[in-house]
Write a protein that holds these residues in place. Structure first.
Motif, PDB file in Angstrom:
ATOM      1  N   VAL A 248       0.841  -1.188   0.000  1.00 16.23           N
ATOM      2  CA  VAL A 248       0.000   0.000   0.000  1.00 16.23           C
ATOM      3  C   VAL A 248       0.880   1.243   0.000  1.00 16.23           C
ATOM      4  O   VAL A 248       2.053   1.183   0.369  1.00 16.23           O
ATOM      5  CB  VAL A 248      -0.922  -0.014   1.252  1.00 16.23           C
ATOM      6  CG1 VAL A 248      -0.113   0.162   2.530  1.00 16.23           C
ATOM      7  CG2 VAL A 248      -2.005   1.045   1.160  1.00 16.23           C
ATOM      8  N   GLY A 249       0.353   2.364  -0.458  1.00 12.53           N
ATOM      9  CA  GLY A 249       1.083   3.620  -0.325  1.00 12.53           C
ATOM     10  C   GLY A 249       1.525   4.226  -1.643  1.00 12.53           C
ATOM     11  O   GLY A 249       0.936   3.953  -2.692  1.00 12.53           O
ATOM     12  N   MET A 250       2.562   5.034  -1.566  1.00 13.25           N
ATOM     13  CA  MET A 250       2.977   5.846  -2.699  1.00 13.25           C
ATOM     14  C   MET A 250       3.159   5.034  -3.981  1.00 13.25           C
ATOM     15  O   MET A 250       2.755   5.461  -5.055  1.00 13.25           O
ATOM     16  CB  MET A 250       4.267   6.600  -2.361  1.00 13.25           C
ATOM     17  CG  MET A 250       4.772   7.468  -3.497  1.00 13.25           C
ATOM     18  SD  MET A 250       6.150   8.481  -3.020  1.00 13.25           S
ATOM     19  CE  MET A 250       5.294   9.829  -2.207  1.00 13.25           C
ATOM     20  N   HIS A 251       3.800   3.881  -3.862  1.00 11.21           N
ATOM     21  CA  HIS A 251       3.953   3.005  -5.019  1.00 11.21           C
ATOM     22  C   HIS A 251       3.250   1.676  -4.790  1.00 11.21           C
ATOM     23  O   HIS A 251       3.646   0.650  -5.335  1.00 11.21           O
ATOM     24  CB  HIS A 251       5.433   2.795  -5.339  1.00 11.21           C
ATOM     25  CG  HIS A 251       6.105   4.033  -5.841  1.00 11.21           C
ATOM     26  ND1 HIS A 251       5.770   4.617  -7.047  1.00 11.21           N
ATOM     27  CD2 HIS A 251       7.073   4.811  -5.311  1.00 11.21           C
ATOM     28  CE1 HIS A 251       6.512   5.700  -7.236  1.00 11.21           C
ATOM     29  NE2 HIS A 251       7.308   5.850  -6.195  1.00 11.21           N
ATOM     30  N   GLY A 252       2.225   1.726  -3.977  1.00 12.60           N
ATOM     31  CA  GLY A 252       1.466   0.513  -3.706  1.00 12.60           C
ATOM     32  C   GLY A 252       0.582   0.146  -4.877  1.00 12.60           C
ATOM     33  O   GLY A 252       0.441   0.893  -5.858  1.00 12.60           O
ATOM     34  N   TRP A 531       5.159   3.004 -11.555  1.00 13.45           N
ATOM     35  CA  TRP A 531       3.716   3.271 -11.477  1.00 13.45           C
ATOM     36  C   TRP A 531       3.039   2.166 -10.689  1.00 13.45           C
ATOM     37  O   TRP A 531       3.521   1.042 -10.715  1.00 13.45           O
ATOM     38  CB  TRP A 531       3.097   3.348 -12.882  1.00 13.45           C
ATOM     39  CG  TRP A 531       3.726   4.322 -13.810  1.00 13.45           C
ATOM     40  CD1 TRP A 531       4.368   4.028 -14.984  1.00 13.45           C
ATOM     41  CD2 TRP A 531       3.766   5.751 -13.701  1.00 13.45           C
ATOM     42  NE1 TRP A 531       4.821   5.179 -15.590  1.00 13.45           N
ATOM     43  CE2 TRP A 531       4.469   6.248 -14.829  1.00 13.45           C
ATOM     44  CE3 TRP A 531       3.293   6.660 -12.752  1.00 13.45           C
ATOM     45  CZ2 TRP A 531       4.701   7.606 -15.025  1.00 13.45           C
ATOM     46  CZ3 TRP A 531       3.521   8.009 -12.960  1.00 13.45           C
ATOM     47  CH2 TRP A 531       4.220   8.460 -14.078  1.00 13.45           C
ATOM     48  N   PRO A 532       1.947   2.473 -10.034  1.00 11.78           N
ATOM     49  CA  PRO A 532       1.354   3.802  -9.869  1.00 11.78           C
ATOM     50  C   PRO A 532       2.157   4.655  -8.892  1.00 11.78           C
ATOM     51  O   PRO A 532       3.059   4.157  -8.212  1.00 11.78           O
ATOM     52  CB  PRO A 532      -0.032   3.497  -9.312  1.00 11.78           C
ATOM     53  CG  PRO A 532       0.093   2.174  -8.638  1.00 11.78           C
ATOM     54  CD  PRO A 532       1.159   1.420  -9.370  1.00 11.78           C
ATOM     55  N   LYS A 542      -5.823   8.982  -5.493  1.00 12.43           N
ATOM     56  CA  LYS A 542      -5.473   9.859  -6.624  1.00 12.43           C
ATOM     57  C   LYS A 542      -4.101   9.451  -7.162  1.00 12.43           C
ATOM     58  O   LYS A 542      -3.104  10.152  -6.986  1.00 12.43           O
ATOM     59  CB  LYS A 542      -5.457  11.327  -6.174  1.00 12.43           C
ATOM     60  CG  LYS A 542      -6.799  11.833  -5.648  1.00 12.43           C
ATOM     61  CD  LYS A 542      -7.829  11.942  -6.765  1.00 12.43           C
ATOM     62  CE  LYS A 542      -9.131  12.579  -6.294  1.00 12.43           C
ATOM     63  NZ  LYS A 542      -9.913  11.718  -5.382  1.00 12.43           N
ATOM     64  N   MET A 543      -4.066   8.299  -7.782  1.00 12.09           N
ATOM     65  CA  MET A 543      -2.804   7.741  -8.259  1.00 12.09           C
ATOM     66  C   MET A 543      -2.541   8.145  -9.705  1.00 12.09           C
ATOM     67  O   MET A 543      -3.444   8.144 -10.531  1.00 12.09           O
ATOM     68  CB  MET A 543      -2.846   6.208  -8.177  1.00 12.09           C
ATOM     69  CG  MET A 543      -2.759   5.657  -6.775  1.00 12.09           C
ATOM     70  SD  MET A 543      -3.261   3.921  -6.719  1.00 12.09           S
ATOM     71  CE  MET A 543      -5.043   4.108  -6.577  1.00 12.09           C
ATOM     72  N   MET A 544      -1.297   8.461  -9.966  1.00 14.33           N
ATOM     73  CA  MET A 544      -0.872   8.639 -11.350  1.00 14.33           C
ATOM     74  C   MET A 544      -0.446   7.269 -11.872  1.00 14.33           C
ATOM     75  O   MET A 544       0.213   6.509 -11.180  1.00 14.33           O
ATOM     76  CB  MET A 544       0.313   9.600 -11.429  1.00 14.33           C
ATOM     77  CG  MET A 544       0.014  11.007 -10.954  1.00 14.33           C
ATOM     78  SD  MET A 544       1.523  12.032 -10.934  1.00 14.33           S
ATOM     79  CE  MET A 544       1.822  12.172 -12.702  1.00 14.33           C
ATOM     80  N   GLU A 545      -0.827   6.990 -13.115  1.00 16.13           N
ATOM     81  CA  GLU A 545      -0.474   5.695 -13.687  1.00 16.13           C
ATOM     82  C   GLU A 545       0.330   5.822 -14.969  1.00 16.13           C
ATOM     83  O   GLU A 545       0.713   4.825 -15.577  1.00 16.13           O
ATOM     84  CB  GLU A 545      -1.735   4.878 -13.935  1.00 16.13           C
ATOM     85  CG  GLU A 545      -2.455   4.545 -12.633  1.00 16.13           C
ATOM     86  CD  GLU A 545      -3.716   3.761 -12.851  1.00 16.13           C
ATOM     87  OE1 GLU A 545      -3.616   2.545 -13.029  1.00 16.13           O
ATOM     88  OE2 GLU A 545      -4.797   4.386 -12.849  1.00 16.13           O
ATOM     89  N   SER A 546       0.577   7.041 -15.378  1.00 18.09           N
ATOM     90  CA  SER A 546       1.401   7.286 -16.560  1.00 18.09           C
ATOM     91  C   SER A 546       1.755   8.767 -16.569  1.00 18.09           C
ATOM     92  O   SER A 546       1.310   9.537 -15.711  1.00 18.09           O
ATOM     93  CB  SER A 546       0.658   6.894 -17.840  1.00 18.09           C
ATOM     94  OG  SER A 546      -0.446   7.765 -18.028  1.00 18.09           O
ATOM     95  N   ILE A 547       2.541   9.141 -17.574  1.00 18.64           N
ATOM     96  CA  ILE A 547       2.953  10.542 -17.677  1.00 18.64           C
ATOM     97  C   ILE A 547       1.777  11.459 -17.948  1.00 18.64           C
ATOM     98  O   ILE A 547       1.737  12.593 -17.477  1.00 18.64           O
ATOM     99  CB  ILE A 547       4.002  10.689 -18.811  1.00 18.64           C
ATOM    100  CG1 ILE A 547       5.317  10.028 -18.403  1.00 18.64           C
ATOM    101  CG2 ILE A 547       4.223  12.132 -19.181  1.00 18.64           C
ATOM    102  CD1 ILE A 547       6.063  10.771 -17.322  1.00 18.64           C
ATOM    103  N   GLU A 548       0.777  10.951 -18.699  1.00 13.86           N
ATOM    104  CA  GLU A 548      -0.341  11.819 -19.102  1.00 13.86           C
ATOM    105  C   GLU A 548      -1.063  12.370 -17.879  1.00 13.86           C
ATOM    106  O   GLU A 548      -1.376  11.663 -16.967  1.00 13.86           O
ATOM    107  CB  GLU A 548      -1.334  11.067 -19.981  1.00 13.86           C
ATOM    108  CG  GLU A 548      -0.811  10.715 -21.356  1.00 13.86           C
ATOM    109  CD  GLU A 548       0.118   9.508 -21.362  1.00 13.86           C
ATOM    110  OE1 GLU A 548       1.155   9.562 -22.052  1.00 13.86           O
ATOM    111  OE2 GLU A 548      -0.163   8.540 -20.656  1.00 13.86           O
TER     112      GLU A 548
END
Lengths: 548, 85
Positions: A248-252, A531-532, A542-548
């Motif tokens: 879990v967490g920032m790169h969970g 990612w994420p 509110k996870m980012m999953e790519s550069i976009e």
């Protein structure tokens, strides 16, 4: 018997068989005692390496790791390792030489107030001021390092006390009585679990440190409550457990982070609501009541106000609160999320995709393999994509995030478990931070397998520069790295470089079947990101999953 | 919030260093401190006033973890605090 001989004798009394260190002027009497004292000493090539090897040893075995250094620079070089052990609650003992007592405070050669320096980076520290203190201090040091929330303890040992006569000391037989659990709290916890519709276990490194992995697994088996874990708890829950969603967490994993946000009861077990786990704290598990189980009372309500807490031994608490809730819809939802958000390993082109490489490695290694990762992107990829089924088989610097940790930790793990395969997984930035420990690998002929994932960048910092600093790549470009295979060969470590997917299978086979150490240097694209990613200051959903 | 703590600890040369470091690191400013050894020289009696926006329990729990601490008592209310040194 002089003081130095007494120290070696006392270490043996504490069942210490191997220590890590580096000699120097103020610790020479102890090294003389070690020469034929019956405790194996492993010469590391820097005191930081010795401290991290002691950590690797402790984490791979559950025993106390011991490191030794001289005064002044030798002692200051231990500091980062002590801080690492403090943040990750690892029981290590550091013994530092000190100038003779009559010279302390005179700015003598190689004198520094290491006792003062240690106050912020140890659980406790001692300055031995007379021979009669030596026995009680060593005994207390081991007791403090291993009880309650474990941690590092430093013993600063002046040279005259090492040389002078020792005073006999008989080890006390320590008796640890079982605490009686508070039945009222147990009943309340069971009621909370039973009445919950969406309970979730948030499992931290404290479970492994409490030697409560079996109790946790029994709890999960009987309650079927879904679970997530922290970086340090990887291995506590079997990876194939049906309702385990990973880190879990920032790169969970996405499923873990979403489940946290949806649960109505969060059961934190040996976890401390670290900012890398919670993201925006105010919005972490916003709908959940919290049961917090942790041996350290200072962790209770430190960051998250909880509904119920217990600081008793997890080995006692977990069986006591076991009750199976009726949560079929929640489990179905968890299973759906888990299936929906599985990691993908399809990747275009021939360049090597690190997550897929690590997945393949995980599928190729024996079950008792110890993975020692360094710090950075590769560390997160290891956490996300390799499966480890015992916490002592996943060794990494979690709390302090110490680059350079991986190689010396692998040294300690390999020394501790000579019959198990040990793989150090590093990045090109981290590898160079304690590269001197290749000398230790050579000296002791340790068969450590090194997987070096090289993007010619300080990858994690570069990723943040790309995402949050407008692509201003300040001092993260490492295109001037050395030839790593040539570098390893200087330490008699054979190796090879690969850079395409078609080379992976055979290269992994050579890595894993080599009799001695081996370096597999893997070139990857600098553009690959982890990612994420939960951006700083954002809630976990509110996870980012790519550069976009 | 200003808080007055009363601490009893095993006397050791570095205890005040440990205590003050913990106070600072955990976000509490020390505004007043008095320390005395007991008759036996074995015990240290400390009264300390700290100021912080943080809940005082965050500090007292950390102080209780310092090896040698025997007791920590807290007086929270500012109006109850009198000069101690």
């Amino acid at each position: 018997m002089n003081g130095a001989n007494f120290v070696v004798h006392a270490l043996k009394e504490q069942n210490v068989t191997q220590v890590f260190g580096y000699p120097g002027g103020a610790i020479m009497p102890l090294y003389d005692a070690l020469y034929d004292g019956g405790v194996e000493h492993l010469l590391c090539r820097h005191e930081q390496g010795a401290a991290m090897a002691a950590i690797g040893y402790a984490r791979a075995t559950g025993k106390v790791g011991v490191c030794i250094a001289t005064s002044g620079p030798g002692a200051t070089n231990l500091i980062t390792g002590l801080a690492d052990a403090l943040l990750d609650s690892i029981p290590i003992i550091a013994i530092t030489g000190q100038v003779p007592t009559n010279l302390i405070g005179t700015d003598a050669f190689q004198e520094i107030d290491v006792f003062g320096l240690s106050l912020a980076c140890t659980k406790h520290s001692f300055m031995v001021q007379s021979a009669d203190q030596l026995g009680p201090i060593i005994e207390q040091a081991f007791e403090i390092a291993t009880t309650g929330r474990p941690g590092p303890v430093l013993i600063d040992l002046p040279k005259d006390i090492q040389i002078g006569p020792s005073v006999a000391h008989t080890l006390a037989k320590l008796v640890h009585s079982n605490n009686y659990l508070d039945n009222r709290l147990i009943a309340q916890a069971k009621l909370m679990i039973e009445s919950s519709n969406k309970p979730l276990l948030y499992v931290g490194g404290g479970v492994g440190m409490a030697n409560a992995v079996g109790e946790l697994r029994d709890f999960i088996e009987q309650t079927r409550i879904p679970s997530v874990c922290t970086l340090k708890a990887i291995g506590c829950i079997p990876h194939h457990s049906p309702y385990f969603m990973g880190m879990v967490g920032m790169h969970g994993s996405k499923a873990s982070n979403l489940a946290i946000q949806e649960c109505d009861l969060l059961i934190a077990i040996g976890a401390r609501f670290d900012d890398r786990v919670t993201g925006k704290l105010d919005e972490f598990a916003p709908n959940a009541k919290v049961i917090h189980l942790d041996v350290d009372a200072a962790e209770i309500d430190k960051l998250r106000q909880v509904t119920l807490s217990m600081t008793d031994d997890l080995k006692q608490v977990l069986p006591a609160i076991t009750i199976k809730p009726n949560i079929t819809p929640w489990k179905k939802h968890i299973a759906t999320m888990k299936a929906k958000h599985v990691s993908r390993y399809d990747h275009p082109g021939e360049p090597i995709f690190a997550p897929a490489l690590l997945r393949q490695l995980a599928q190729s290694i024996p079950g008792d393999t110890v993975i020692c990762s360094d710090v950075g992107q590769h560390q997160m990829w290891v956490a996300q994509h390799m499966f480890v089924d015992r916490p002592e088989n996943h060794i990494t610097s979690s709390g302090l995030g110490t680059m350079g940790f991986g190689i010396p930790a692998a040294v300690g793990a390999q020394v501790a478990r000579p019959n198990d395969m040990v793989i150090a997984i590093s990045g090109d930035g981290s590898f160079m931070m304690n590269v001197q420990e290749l000398g230790t690998i050579k000296r002791k002929k340790l068969p450590i397998k090194i997987l070096l994932i090289d993007n010619q960048r300080l990858g994690m910092v570069r990723q943040w520069q790309e995402l949050f600093f407008n692509g201003r790549y300040s001092e993260t470009i490492l295109t001037d790295n050395p030839d790593f295979v040539t570098l390893a060969s200087a330490f008699d470590i054979p190796g090879e470089t690969i850079e395409t997917k078609s080379q992976i299978s055979q290269a992994l086979q050579r890595l894993l079947t080599s009799e001695g150490p081996y370096l597999l240097h893997v070139s990857i694209s600098e553009a690959e990101n982890v990612w994420p990613l939960v951006p700083p200051g954002a809630p976990n959903d509110k996870m980012m999953e790519s550069i976009e | 919030m200003k808080s007055l703590l009363i601490i009893e600890a095993k006397n050791s040369p570095e205890f005040l260093e440990r205590l003050l470091r913990v106070c600072r690191h955990r976000g509490f400013t020390t505004t007043n401190i008095n320390a005395e050894t007991g008759n036996s020289q074995q015990t240290l009696h400390i009264t300390i006033t700290v100021v912080s926006e943080r809940n005082i329990s965050l500090l007292t729990k950390q102080i209780e973890k310092i090896i040698g601490v025997k007791q920590v008592a807290t007086l929270r209310q500012e109006k109850n605090i009198k000069a101690t040194a």
